[in-house]
Structures are given as C-alpha cells and as structure tokens.
Motif scaffolding. Structure first.
Motif, PDB file in Angstrom:
ATOM      1  N   TYR A  57       0.567   7.420  13.511  1.00  0.00           N
ATOM      2  CA  TYR A  57       1.837   7.890  12.658  1.00  0.00           C
ATOM      3  C   TYR A  57       2.806   6.564  12.598  1.00  0.00           C
ATOM      4  O   TYR A  57       2.722   5.832  13.481  1.00  0.00           O
ATOM      5  CB  TYR A  57       2.823   8.959  13.466  1.00  0.00           C
ATOM      6  CG  TYR A  57       2.069  10.025  13.644  1.00  0.00           C
ATOM      7  CD1 TYR A  57       2.151  11.079  12.828  1.00  0.00           C
ATOM      8  CD2 TYR A  57       1.510  10.457  14.832  1.00  0.00           C
ATOM      9  CE1 TYR A  57       1.479  12.306  12.939  1.00  0.00           C
ATOM     10  CE2 TYR A  57       0.936  11.600  15.085  1.00  0.00           C
ATOM     11  CZ  TYR A  57       0.951  12.655  14.007  1.00  0.00           C
ATOM     12  OH  TYR A  57       0.232  13.979  14.137  1.00  0.00           O
ATOM     13  N   VAL A  58       3.592   6.651  11.329  1.00  0.00           N
ATOM     14  CA  VAL A  58       4.152   5.387  11.102  1.00  0.00           C
ATOM     15  C   VAL A  58       5.638   6.427  10.955  1.00  0.00           C
ATOM     16  O   VAL A  58       5.782   7.034  10.057  1.00  0.00           O
ATOM     17  CB  VAL A  58       4.053   4.750   9.805  1.00  0.00           C
ATOM     18  CG1 VAL A  58       5.427   3.852   9.520  1.00  0.00           C
ATOM     19  CG2 VAL A  58       2.892   3.639   9.985  1.00  0.00           C
ATOM     20  N   LEU A  59       6.856   6.259  11.852  1.00  0.00           N
ATOM     21  CA  LEU A  59       8.057   6.967  11.781  1.00  0.00           C
ATOM     22  C   LEU A  59       9.145   6.029  11.210  1.00  0.00           C
ATOM     23  O   LEU A  59       9.206   4.784  11.824  1.00  0.00           O
ATOM     24  CB  LEU A  59       8.334   7.350  13.343  1.00  0.00           C
ATOM     25  CG  LEU A  59       9.752   7.807  13.476  1.00  0.00           C
ATOM     26  CD1 LEU A  59       9.677   9.269  12.517  1.00  0.00           C
ATOM     27  CD2 LEU A  59       9.957   8.154  14.943  1.00  0.00           C
ATOM     28  N   THR A  60       9.696   6.403  10.175  1.00  0.00           N
ATOM     29  CA  THR A  60      10.894   5.678   9.579  1.00  0.00           C
ATOM     30  C   THR A  60      11.911   6.409   9.419  1.00  0.00           C
ATOM     31  O   THR A  60      12.079   7.693   9.660  1.00  0.00           O
ATOM     32  CB  THR A  60      10.384   5.043   8.233  1.00  0.00           C
ATOM     33  OG1 THR A  60      10.118   5.892   7.282  1.00  0.00           O
ATOM     34  CG2 THR A  60       8.835   4.231   8.463  1.00  0.00           C
ATOM     35  N   LEU A  61      13.296   5.681   8.700  1.00  0.00           N
ATOM     36  CA  LEU A  61      14.386   6.514   8.185  1.00  0.00           C
ATOM     37  C   LEU A  61      14.387   6.371   6.922  1.00  0.00           C
ATOM     38  O   LEU A  61      15.352   6.720   6.240  1.00  0.00           O
ATOM     39  CB  LEU A  61      15.595   5.823   8.764  1.00  0.00           C
ATOM     40  CG  LEU A  61      15.950   5.950  10.273  1.00  0.00           C
ATOM     41  CD1 LEU A  61      17.288   5.258  10.733  1.00  0.00           C
ATOM     42  CD2 LEU A  61      15.709   7.428  10.772  1.00  0.00           C
ATOM     43  N   ASP A  62      13.139   6.074   6.209  1.00  0.00           N
ATOM     44  CA  ASP A  62      12.982   5.892   4.735  1.00  0.00           C
ATOM     45  C   ASP A  62      13.569   7.244   4.273  1.00  0.00           C
ATOM     46  O   ASP A  62      13.210   8.374   4.870  1.00  0.00           O
ATOM     47  CB  ASP A  62      11.598   5.795   4.235  1.00  0.00           C
ATOM     48  CG  ASP A  62      11.385   4.241   4.203  1.00  0.00           C
ATOM     49  OD1 ASP A  62      12.243   3.498   3.696  1.00  0.00           O
ATOM     50  OD2 ASP A  62      10.434   3.963   4.571  1.00  0.00           O
ATOM     51  N   PRO A  63      14.020   7.377   2.885  1.00  0.00           N
ATOM     52  CA  PRO A  63      14.435   8.476   2.127  1.00  0.00           C
ATOM     53  C   PRO A  63      13.298   8.990   1.515  1.00  0.00           C
ATOM     54  O   PRO A  63      13.300  10.214   0.982  1.00  0.00           O
ATOM     55  CB  PRO A  63      15.597   8.241   1.356  1.00  0.00           C
ATOM     56  CG  PRO A  63      15.463   6.633   1.080  1.00  0.00           C
ATOM     57  CD  PRO A  63      14.825   5.998   2.255  1.00  0.00           C
ATOM     58  N   LEU A  64      12.413   8.282   1.159  1.00  0.00           N
ATOM     59  CA  LEU A  64      11.218   8.714   0.500  1.00  0.00           C
ATOM     60  C   LEU A  64      10.021   8.589   1.349  1.00  0.00           C
ATOM     61  O   LEU A  64       9.494   7.528   2.030  1.00  0.00           O
ATOM     62  CB  LEU A  64      10.834   7.719  -0.660  1.00  0.00           C
ATOM     63  CG  LEU A  64      11.939   7.627  -1.666  1.00  0.00           C
ATOM     64  CD1 LEU A  64      11.766   6.693  -2.816  1.00  0.00           C
ATOM     65  CD2 LEU A  64      12.097   9.112  -2.539  1.00  0.00           C
ATOM     66  N   LEU A  65       9.058   9.780   1.266  1.00  0.00           N
ATOM     67  CA  LEU A  65       7.732   9.791   2.235  1.00  0.00           C
ATOM     68  C   LEU A  65       6.580   9.112   1.209  1.00  0.00           C
ATOM     69  O   LEU A  65       6.368   9.359   0.024  1.00  0.00           O
ATOM     70  CB  LEU A  65       7.624  11.212   2.343  1.00  0.00           C
ATOM     71  CG  LEU A  65       6.333  11.727   3.138  1.00  0.00           C
ATOM     72  CD1 LEU A  65       6.729  11.090   4.596  1.00  0.00           C
ATOM     73  CD2 LEU A  65       6.059  13.114   3.170  1.00  0.00           C
ATOM     74  N   ARG A  66       6.107   8.175   1.858  1.00  0.00           N
ATOM     75  CA  ARG A  66       5.026   7.413   1.441  1.00  0.00           C
ATOM     76  C   ARG A  66       3.583   8.150   1.503  1.00  0.00           C
ATOM     77  O   ARG A  66       2.878   7.770   0.818  1.00  0.00           O
ATOM     78  CB  ARG A  66       4.868   6.071   2.145  1.00  0.00           C
ATOM     79  CG  ARG A  66       5.866   5.185   1.891  1.00  0.00           C
ATOM     80  CD  ARG A  66       5.449   3.518   2.224  1.00  0.00           C
ATOM     81  NE  ARG A  66       6.715   2.973   2.030  1.00  0.00           N
ATOM     82  CZ  ARG A  66       6.559   2.031   0.900  1.00  0.00           C
ATOM     83  NH1 ARG A  66       5.648   2.120  -0.166  1.00  0.00           N
ATOM     84  NH2 ARG A  66       7.449   1.245   0.332  1.00  0.00           N
ATOM     85  N   GLY A  67       3.503   9.316   2.101  1.00  0.00           N
ATOM     86  CA  GLY A  67       2.426   9.927   2.137  1.00  0.00           C
ATOM     87  C   GLY A  67       1.435   9.446   2.927  1.00  0.00           C
ATOM     88  O   GLY A  67       1.642   8.634   3.941  1.00  0.00           O
ATOM     89  N   ASN A  68       0.056   9.754   3.107  1.00  0.00           N
ATOM     90  CA  ASN A  68      -0.969   9.793   4.058  1.00  0.00           C
ATOM     91  C   ASN A  68      -1.782   8.361   3.542  1.00  0.00           C
ATOM     92  O   ASN A  68      -2.000   8.516   2.506  1.00  0.00           O
ATOM     93  CB  ASN A  68      -1.847  11.053   4.178  1.00  0.00           C
ATOM     94  CG  ASN A  68      -2.761  10.706   5.423  1.00  0.00           C
ATOM     95  OD1 ASN A  68      -2.936   9.739   5.851  1.00  0.00           O
ATOM     96  ND2 ASN A  68      -3.131  12.061   5.994  1.00  0.00           N
ATOM     97  N   ASP A  69      -1.937   7.398   4.402  1.00  0.00           N
ATOM     98  CA  ASP A  69      -2.652   6.301   3.778  1.00  0.00           C
ATOM     99  C   ASP A  69      -3.764   5.982   4.955  1.00  0.00           C
ATOM    100  O   ASP A  69      -3.333   5.630   6.025  1.00  0.00           O
ATOM    101  CB  ASP A  69      -1.533   5.150   4.033  1.00  0.00           C
ATOM    102  CG  ASP A  69      -2.315   3.942   3.320  1.00  0.00           C
ATOM    103  OD1 ASP A  69      -2.585   2.792   4.086  1.00  0.00           O
ATOM    104  OD2 ASP A  69      -3.057   3.927   2.172  1.00  0.00           O
TER     105      ASP A  69
END
Length: 87
Positions: A57-69
């Motif tokens: 997992y990559v956990l952030t405070l981003d307002p946009l979800l980047r999806g599964n990579d």
C-alpha cells in the motif's frame, strides 16, 4: 513492525504476524502528496522491487486516488476516513 531497505530503496513500514504457523506481511509506504510522477515513482518503486505476493500500500493525503499500480493499492486518508480500500 520494521523498516526495510534494499539497494537504496526503503519501505516505510513492514508489518508481520504469524497466521496458522506461517508468516504474513503487509508493506506500507507513506507520503504526504503524490503531486507528480516524479514524486510518486520512488514510493511505488520501493514496493515494486519486492517480489513476494503480500499486500502493498501507498498511503497519502492526496485528494485524488491514483488507483492500483502493479498490485499496489493507493489509499487516501481524507476527512477521517480511509478511501481506496474495501474494509
């Protein structure tokens, strides 16, 4: 919980527990924002370098979800809730 590193790549958190006599792991990278591809690349690269099939997992405070990579889930902590994962 440990921190792991290999070939100058670091994983922020590695959680381990024994389930039915087998070790299970969960890898987590934490970043404030993934504002650009240059910012996101090192966070995902550390997890991509791990060849096992445990959750990453990559956990952030981003307002946009980047999806599964490449099997890596991007989770957002926003408004007191964890978004991007089925709980």
């Amino acid at each position: 919980m440990t921190v792991g590193s290999s070939n100058a790549l670091e994983v922020d958190f590695i959680a381990e527990k024994v389930v039915r006599h087998q070790m299970e792991k969960l890898y987590t990278q934490v970043s404030y924002l993934l504002a650009s591809a240059e910012t996101a690349q090192p966070e995902f690269a550390s997890l991509e370098a791990i060849s096992d099939s445990f959750p990453k997992y990559v956990l952030t405070l981003d307002p946009l979800l980047r999806g599964n990579d490449k099997g890596i889930r991007h989770l957002i902590f926003f408004g007191g809730e964890l978004l991007g994962v089925d709980i």
